[in-house]
Every structure is written in C-alpha cells, then in structure tokens.
Design a protein around this motif. Structure first.
Motif, PDB file in Angstrom:
ATOM      1  N   ASN A  38       1.171  73.948  15.097  1.00  0.00           N
ATOM      2  CA  ASN A  38       0.548  73.633  16.381  1.00  0.00           C
ATOM      3  C   ASN A  38      -0.970  73.617  16.284  1.00  0.00           C
ATOM      4  O   ASN A  38      -1.633  72.821  16.950  1.00  0.00           O
ATOM      5  N   THR A  39      -1.520  74.477  15.429  1.00  0.00           N
ATOM      6  CA  THR A  39      -2.969  74.485  15.208  1.00  0.00           C
ATOM      7  C   THR A  39      -3.412  73.194  14.528  1.00  0.00           C
ATOM      8  O   THR A  39      -4.440  72.601  14.894  1.00  0.00           O
ATOM      9  N   ILE A  40      -2.640  72.756  13.536  1.00  0.00           N
ATOM     10  CA  ILE A  40      -2.946  71.471  12.885  1.00  0.00           C
ATOM     11  C   ILE A  40      -2.930  70.351  13.905  1.00  0.00           C
ATOM     12  O   ILE A  40      -3.822  69.492  13.934  1.00  0.00           O
ATOM     13  N   SER A  73     -14.443  69.444   5.920  1.00  0.00           N
ATOM     14  CA  SER A  73     -14.794  70.862   5.985  1.00  0.00           C
ATOM     15  C   SER A  73     -14.798  71.371   7.422  1.00  0.00           C
ATOM     16  O   SER A  73     -14.388  72.507   7.691  1.00  0.00           O
ATOM     17  N   LYS A  74     -15.225  70.519   8.337  1.00  0.00           N
ATOM     18  CA  LYS A  74     -15.335  70.940   9.733  1.00  0.00           C
ATOM     19  C   LYS A  74     -13.960  71.218  10.336  1.00  0.00           C
ATOM     20  O   LYS A  74     -13.731  72.284  10.920  1.00  0.00           O
ATOM     21  N   PHE A  75     -13.024  70.284  10.194  1.00  0.00           N
ATOM     22  CA  PHE A  75     -11.732  70.526  10.849  1.00  0.00           C
ATOM     23  C   PHE A  75     -10.880  71.545  10.086  1.00  0.00           C
ATOM     24  O   PHE A  75     -10.115  72.297  10.685  1.00  0.00           O
ATOM     25  N   MET A  76     -11.031  71.621   8.754  1.00  0.00           N
ATOM     26  CA  MET A  76     -10.275  72.629   8.018  1.00  0.00           C
ATOM     27  C   MET A  76     -10.793  74.035   8.320  1.00  0.00           C
ATOM     28  O   MET A  76     -10.017  74.991   8.411  1.00  0.00           O
ATOM     29  N   HIS A  77     -12.096  74.167   8.496  1.00  0.00           N
ATOM     30  CA  HIS A  77     -12.661  75.459   8.892  1.00  0.00           C
ATOM     31  C   HIS A  77     -12.090  75.882  10.247  1.00  0.00           C
ATOM     32  O   HIS A  77     -11.725  77.054  10.439  1.00  0.00           O
ATOM     33  N   GLY A  78     -11.996  74.924  11.162  1.00  0.00           N
ATOM     34  CA  GLY A  78     -11.446  75.227  12.479  1.00  0.00           C
ATOM     35  C   GLY A  78      -9.992  75.665  12.409  1.00  0.00           C
ATOM     36  O   GLY A  78      -9.580  76.624  13.075  1.00  0.00           O
ATOM     37  N   ILE A  79      -9.191  74.973  11.597  1.00  0.00           N
ATOM     38  CA  ILE A  79      -7.774  75.325  11.441  1.00  0.00           C
ATOM     39  C   ILE A  79      -7.637  76.729  10.857  1.00  0.00           C
ATOM     40  O   ILE A  79      -6.871  77.560  11.358  1.00  0.00           O
ATOM     41  N   ASN A  80      -8.380  77.000   9.791  1.00  0.00           N
ATOM     42  CA  ASN A  80      -8.301  78.316   9.141  1.00  0.00           C
ATOM     43  C   ASN A  80      -8.742  79.441  10.072  1.00  0.00           C
ATOM     44  O   ASN A  80      -8.092  80.491  10.154  1.00  0.00           O
ATOM     45  N   VAL A  97      -7.977  86.703   6.084  1.00  0.00           N
ATOM     46  CA  VAL A  97      -6.573  86.285   6.054  1.00  0.00           C
ATOM     47  C   VAL A  97      -6.336  85.368   4.859  1.00  0.00           C
ATOM     48  O   VAL A  97      -5.317  85.473   4.171  1.00  0.00           O
ATOM     49  N   PHE A  98      -7.297  84.483   4.595  1.00  0.00           N
ATOM     50  CA  PHE A  98      -7.190  83.576   3.448  1.00  0.00           C
ATOM     51  C   PHE A  98      -7.981  84.142   2.267  1.00  0.00           C
ATOM     52  O   PHE A  98      -9.019  84.793   2.454  1.00  0.00           O
ATOM     53  N   SER A  99      -7.479  83.888   1.066  1.00  0.00           N
ATOM     54  CA  SER A  99      -8.079  84.486  -0.129  1.00  0.00           C
ATOM     55  C   SER A  99      -9.469  83.932  -0.416  1.00  0.00           C
ATOM     56  O   SER A  99     -10.309  84.608  -0.982  1.00  0.00           O
ATOM     57  N   ASP A 100      -9.720  82.690  -0.056  1.00  0.00           N
ATOM     58  CA  ASP A 100     -11.003  82.046  -0.318  1.00  0.00           C
ATOM     59  C   ASP A 100     -11.055  80.797   0.548  1.00  0.00           C
ATOM     60  O   ASP A 100     -10.122  80.502   1.296  1.00  0.00           O
ATOM     61  N   ARG A 101     -12.118  80.013   0.434  1.00  0.00           N
ATOM     62  CA  ARG A 101     -12.134  78.744   1.138  1.00  0.00           C
ATOM     63  C   ARG A 101     -11.034  77.851   0.562  1.00  0.00           C
ATOM     64  O   ARG A 101     -10.622  78.015  -0.597  1.00  0.00           O
ATOM     65  N   PHE A 102     -10.561  76.944   1.373  1.00  0.00           N
ATOM     66  CA  PHE A 102      -9.451  76.100   0.932  1.00  0.00           C
ATOM     67  C   PHE A 102      -9.855  75.247  -0.278  1.00  0.00           C
ATOM     68  O   PHE A 102     -11.010  74.875  -0.444  1.00  0.00           O
TER      69      PHE A 102
END
Length: 329
Positions: A38-40, A73-80, A97-102
């Motif tokens: 749903n976030t995606i 980078s902008k939308f993936m940052h928002g999703i994460n 929550v995530f180990s590093d940036r995607f």
C-alpha cells in the motif's frame, strides 16, 4: 567518508533491493507486507513510476521499477521512511529498520529485463512448500503475470515484459513461465544475475554507440533503432504552471494559496502540493518558497491530503483529469 553517488538516469529501469536491519525480521506478518504494498501504491500515485516486478520476502524486498521520469532516490526514500515509521510504531521499537540505503542497479536492455524479472520471481523457491511452486507465492508479482493472483492495488505493469514473449497474452504467459522455471533449474544467484545483466547492458551500450555513429553518417537511424515498447514520462511542468492552472480552474487566486491558515483554501493547497510533487522535479523546500514558507512537515501532510482528495473526491479527480489533458505526458 562520503557515500558513492547513486548511478541514475531520468528514465531508467532499476533492480532495487532493500534489506532489513540484521537484528529484525523486516516483514513479520502478511499485514506488514500488505502495508508495504500500500505504501508503494501511495508513492506510485504521486510519482507515477512503473513497477514491472516485485517479491517481498521476510528479510528483504526485490523491485523492478521503471522510474518514468521520476526521481528514484526521492520516492524510494519516501517508501522506506514511511514503512520504517509504521514498523517502529507497530512493534514499539526505535532505530533503523533497513540495514542501509537501498541498492539499485540499472537494467538497460530487453534480455536483461527478462533475466532480472525471472530472478525476482524465483526468490520464493527457498521457502518451504514453494520450491516447485513459486507462482503460488502471494507476495510476488509472478502470480499476477500468470493470471493466478489479482493485482488488487493495480501496482504492476506486466505488459512490458510479457510483450517480449508474444502479443497473445495466453501464449506470452506460458512462454514467460517456461523461462522463469528454466532459470530456476539453473539456480541463478544474485551475483550471477548481476553479471549477466552487466554483460547484456554492455552489449546494449555498444549497440547504441553504433547507432550514434550511423546517425553521424547521416543514415536513416529510424530503420535501425531498438525500441523496447516502453513509454516514458518526463516531468516538464513548472510549478508556476500548476499554480496558474489551479487559479484558472477554481475560485481562488495566487494570494489565497500563499496564506497558511485560511481553512477554505487548505484543500486547494493540498491539491497544488500533490501536483507539484507528482509533475515537477522539485523538493518540499522549493515548494515552501512558492506557497508562503509552509514548513516541510506541513507540506508532507498537505501532499498526503492531496493524494486522499484525488482518491475520494470526484471534484478533484475531474480537475486532475483536465490537468492531464492540458499537460499530457
């Protein structure tokens, strides 16, 4: 030490991997996986990128995304960030929550798209009960490709890859599934898939160089041009165009949009912020300067409100339809 700049192109297609922090299970339940999907969908509505394939595992996620002109980078940052806030609140914890940036890798050619999508769709093979039934895994897009599962949120565009296998959808599904199963039998690893992808991308680059040389010799390039069947959207709308459009199609003016606490214009400001985030390559700081110095947190809330207005209010849905006609992709 500074991090290496991400390799990105405006209309690129990417294999994206996100892994959970070592001390947690990134997706503990189906509810978590549904929340992530749903976030995606929420960010897809705002940024208009295409999801060509996905697989959500308990510890990591694979996505195959065509950026479609949006800032990756902008939308993936928002999703994460959105999922991390949900996760920490749900499980009453703090920290990463995530180990590093995607991780993202550009996928340039048709063959590379085939290999990467097959690798993504074969990920469930190591889950008990799915070794020979990866198509049954609920949180992979393979079931959507094959018509087994419904794409309830309308997230996936399977046509781009399936069209490589046949123009007849039934035949294309059969041929694609045969390819996926063949890659599973070969026990593709991530590193092996990336090596194949790199090799295919290099061939693609060499081919494009040849095309450029042909063009320089003033030959007719149109007869040689490789086309992938993908349509890309590049954001060319200026924020001033959006403000002008809002003013011309509603009963407010530019001055009204700039006043922070006028309740009768809040929805119009929210709609404006949503359009700017969707169609202009600018950040919230830039938008703030256009709308009277609204704080970034307030702009985030307005953008979310604009998204909900388009989903639930036919008045704003109709204005969006008119906007898309006036500023076609």
């Amino acid at each position: 030490m500074c991090r290496k700049a991400r390799n990105a192109v405006e209309t690129g297609t990417y294999h994206i991997i996100m892994r959970g922090s070592s001390e947690i299970t990134l997706f503990k339940s189906d509810t978590d996986k549904d929340r992530f999907l749903n976030t995606i969908k929420k960010y897809q509505t705002t940024f208009r990128f295409k999801v060509l394939a996905y697989c959500i595992m308990s510890t990591h996620v694979h996505l195959l995304i065509a950026s479609n002109g949006a800032n990756l980078s902008k939308f993936m940052h928002g999703i994460n960030l959105s999922y991390a806030i949900y996760y920490n609140k749900t499980y009453k914890r703090h920290g990463h929550v995530f180990s590093d940036r995607f991780k993202s890798k550009i996928v340039q050619s048709e063959p590379a798209l085939k290999f990467v999508s097959a690798y993504i769709h074969n990920n469930p093979k190591d889950i008990s009960g799915y070794k020979n039934k990866v198509e049954d895994y609920k949180y992979s897009s393979l079931g959507i490709y094959l018509g087994i599962h419904e794409d309830v949120l309308n997230i996936v565009d399977s046509s781009i890859i399936l069209n490589y296998y046949d123009t007849n959808k039934i035949i294309a599904r059969k041929n694609y599934f045969t390819f996926v199963k063949a890659r599973q039998a070969l026990k593709d690893s991530l590193s092996n898939t990336e090596q194949i992808c790199d090799s295919l991308n290099n061939v693609y680059d060499e081919y494009n160089t040849l095309l450029l040389e042909i063009k320089n010799f003033e030959l007719n390039k149109d007869h040689w041009q490789y086309t992938s069947g993908k349509s890309e959207t590049t954001k060319r709308v200026k924020p001033e165009d959006i403000i002008s459009f809002i003013c011309n199609n509603t009963n407010i003016n530019n001055y009204d949009l700039q006043i922070k606490y006028r309740r009768n214009t809040t929805e119009f400001r929210a709609f404006s912020v949503f359009l700017m985030r969707s169609f202009c390559d600018i950040n919230f700081k830039n938008i703030s300067s256009l709308l009277g110095g609204i704080s970034v947190s307030a702009l985030c809330n307005l953008c979310n409100k604009g998204y909900e207005l388009i989903k639930s209010n036919s008045y704003y849905t109709n204005i969006l339809t008119k906007f898309l006609k006036e500023y076609p992709a």
